[in-house]
Design a protein around this motif. Sequence first.
Motif, PDB file in Angstrom:
ATOM      1  N   VAL A   1     -12.562   4.980 -33.159  1.00 33.93           N
ATOM      2  CA  VAL A   1     -11.476   3.772 -33.855  1.00 33.93           C
ATOM      3  C   VAL A   1     -11.819   4.308 -35.073  1.00 33.93           C
ATOM      4  O   VAL A   1     -12.545   3.993 -35.595  1.00 33.93           O
ATOM      5  N   LEU A   2     -10.555   4.612 -36.087  1.00 34.60           N
ATOM      6  CA  LEU A   2     -10.611   5.086 -37.522  1.00 34.60           C
ATOM      7  C   LEU A   2      -9.991   3.834 -38.384  1.00 34.60           C
ATOM      8  O   LEU A   2      -8.960   3.653 -38.175  1.00 34.60           O
ATOM      9  N   ASP A   3     -10.808   3.070 -38.967  1.00 33.60           N
ATOM     10  CA  ASP A   3     -10.356   2.054 -39.880  1.00 33.60           C
ATOM     11  C   ASP A   3      -9.480   1.034 -39.111  1.00 33.60           C
ATOM     12  O   ASP A   3      -8.737   0.405 -39.836  1.00 33.60           O
ATOM     13  N   ARG A   4      -9.690   0.858 -37.821  1.00 30.69           N
ATOM     14  CA  ARG A   4      -8.696   0.112 -37.088  1.00 30.69           C
ATOM     15  C   ARG A   4      -7.226   0.363 -37.060  1.00 30.69           C
ATOM     16  O   ARG A   4      -6.601  -0.422 -37.141  1.00 30.69           O
ATOM     17  N   LYS A   5      -7.006   1.629 -37.516  1.00 30.24           N
ATOM     18  CA  LYS A   5      -5.604   2.203 -37.527  1.00 30.24           C
ATOM     19  C   LYS A   5      -5.291   3.020 -36.638  1.00 30.24           C
ATOM     20  O   LYS A   5      -4.148   2.962 -36.036  1.00 30.24           O
ATOM     21  N   TYR A   6      -6.211   3.870 -36.088  1.00 30.90           N
ATOM     22  CA  TYR A   6      -5.784   5.080 -35.351  1.00 30.90           C
ATOM     23  C   TYR A   6      -7.305   4.997 -34.157  1.00 30.90           C
ATOM     24  O   TYR A   6      -8.211   4.522 -34.457  1.00 30.90           O
ATOM     25  N   GLY A   7      -6.783   5.353 -33.021  1.00 35.86           N
ATOM     26  CA  GLY A   7      -7.790   5.514 -31.963  1.00 35.86           C
ATOM     27  C   GLY A   7      -7.397   6.897 -31.509  1.00 35.86           C
ATOM     28  O   GLY A   7      -6.627   7.615 -31.203  1.00 35.86           O
ATOM     29  N   VAL A   8      -8.728   7.541 -31.116  1.00 35.05           N
ATOM     30  CA  VAL A   8      -8.804   8.963 -30.461  1.00 35.05           C
ATOM     31  C   VAL A   8      -9.384   8.731 -29.131  1.00 35.05           C
ATOM     32  O   VAL A   8     -10.884   8.663 -29.300  1.00 35.05           O
ATOM     33  N   SER A   9      -9.037   9.361 -28.358  1.00 36.36           N
ATOM     34  CA  SER A   9      -9.856   9.172 -26.792  1.00 36.36           C
ATOM     35  C   SER A   9     -10.456  10.671 -26.459  1.00 36.36           C
ATOM     36  O   SER A   9      -9.501  11.505 -26.156  1.00 36.36           O
ATOM     37  N   GLY A  10     -11.470  10.567 -26.233  1.00 32.02           N
ATOM     38  CA  GLY A  10     -11.872  11.721 -25.516  1.00 32.02           C
ATOM     39  C   GLY A  10     -12.714  12.884 -26.445  1.00 32.02           C
ATOM     40  O   GLY A  10     -12.709  12.822 -27.931  1.00 32.02           O
ATOM     41  N   ALA A  11     -13.148  13.876 -25.876  1.00 29.46           N
ATOM     42  CA  ALA A  11     -13.805  14.930 -26.618  1.00 29.46           C
ATOM     43  C   ALA A  11     -12.910  15.958 -27.170  1.00 29.46           C
ATOM     44  O   ALA A  11     -12.685  17.117 -26.657  1.00 29.46           O
ATOM     45  N   GLN A  12     -11.827  15.514 -28.122  1.00 27.04           N
ATOM     46  CA  GLN A  12     -10.856  16.399 -28.666  1.00 27.04           C
ATOM     47  C   GLN A  12     -11.471  17.357 -29.406  1.00 27.04           C
ATOM     48  O   GLN A  12     -12.452  17.384 -30.281  1.00 27.04           O
ATOM     49  N   PRO A  13     -10.607  18.232 -29.655  1.00 27.68           N
ATOM     50  CA  PRO A  13     -11.127  19.506 -30.611  1.00 27.68           C
ATOM     51  C   PRO A  13     -11.219  19.018 -32.031  1.00 27.68           C
ATOM     52  O   PRO A  13     -10.438  17.749 -32.403  1.00 27.68           O
ATOM     53  N   ALA A  14     -12.016  19.730 -33.064  1.00 26.44           N
ATOM     54  CA  ALA A  14     -12.231  19.048 -34.281  1.00 26.44           C
ATOM     55  C   ALA A  14     -10.824  18.988 -35.158  1.00 26.44           C
ATOM     56  O   ALA A  14     -10.816  18.024 -35.602  1.00 26.44           O
ATOM     57  N   GLU A  15      -9.998  19.821 -34.682  1.00 25.72           N
ATOM     58  CA  GLU A  15      -8.583  19.558 -35.506  1.00 25.72           C
ATOM     59  C   GLU A  15      -7.966  18.461 -35.354  1.00 25.72           C
ATOM     60  O   GLU A  15      -7.362  18.019 -36.129  1.00 25.72           O
ATOM     61  N   VAL A  16      -8.082  17.848 -34.126  1.00 23.11           N
ATOM     62  CA  VAL A  16      -7.402  16.461 -33.813  1.00 23.11           C
ATOM     63  C   VAL A  16      -8.027  15.343 -34.733  1.00 23.11           C
ATOM     64  O   VAL A  16      -7.410  14.434 -35.436  1.00 23.11           O
ATOM     65  N   PHE A  17      -9.475  15.361 -34.737  1.00 28.27           N
ATOM     66  CA  PHE A  17     -10.202  14.528 -35.505  1.00 28.27           C
ATOM     67  C   PHE A  17      -9.986  14.672 -37.123  1.00 28.27           C
ATOM     68  O   PHE A  17      -9.786  13.588 -37.768  1.00 28.27           O
ATOM     69  N   THR A  18      -9.660  15.907 -37.330  1.00 25.37           N
ATOM     70  CA  THR A  18      -9.294  16.302 -38.766  1.00 25.37           C
ATOM     71  C   THR A  18      -7.974  15.601 -39.240  1.00 25.37           C
ATOM     72  O   THR A  18      -7.814  15.102 -40.352  1.00 25.37           O
TER      73      THR A  18
END
Length: 240
Positions: free
Chosen positions: A186-203
């Motif tokens: 959970v990024l700054d309570r703005k976005y959520g990313v579920s799972g071991a995503q590729p690095a570019e998704v986190f970027t």
Amino acid sequence: MRVEIWSDIACPWCYVGKARFEKALAAFPHRDQVEVVHRSFELDPGRAKGDIQPVITMLTKKYGMSEAQAQAGEDNLGTQAAAEGLAYRSRGRDHGSTFDMHRLLHLAKEHGRQGELIQLLYEANFAEERSVFDDGERLVEIATTAGLDPEEVRAVLADPTAYADDVRADEREAAQLGANGVPFFVLDRKYGVSGAQPAEVFTRALSEAWGERSPLQLLDQDGDGGDTCGPDNCAVPSRP
């Protein structure tokens, strides 16, 4: 900006996902202004402290797969981990309760050593031969290496109520946010990313969370969630 990561030491995708996230964070221009907080999520919250069994046995009983299927999944997880520069023992590991580890992670947070401790716990569980489940002194040793006082660690381990409420509060909050598997970012309570995503998704998530304000939105890759472990299931990679 704050990034909160719900995870469990027993979750192989959390181990891999952490490495992928950190790869993206290392390249993020504002990385020095990002606070990373690790939150508790037990995959096996009802498991008794002394209930320890081989990982392969756990997988066959919990997920109804054959030993051959379970071992193939472990081997392929080892391949996934190696791609991220991580060591992974695909044979001979065991599985047990992670509740004490989560309690120690809350102690470590108070001392500013949470990042160090969680990485050492992951390495001990997934890469080293000595178990993290059957010996309290093993946890004391790991926590001391992370920079914690050994007597304070022993005191926490001796008191099952110490930081227990903090662990449960994290788990309730995960449920409120809609996380039914980990890793969950959970990024700054703005976005959520579920799972071991590729690095570019986190970027992409880091960039968007930094630049925008909006309600929490779940980001994934091409509409498909990344690989996760949940109370009722753990994704097993297929053979390449």
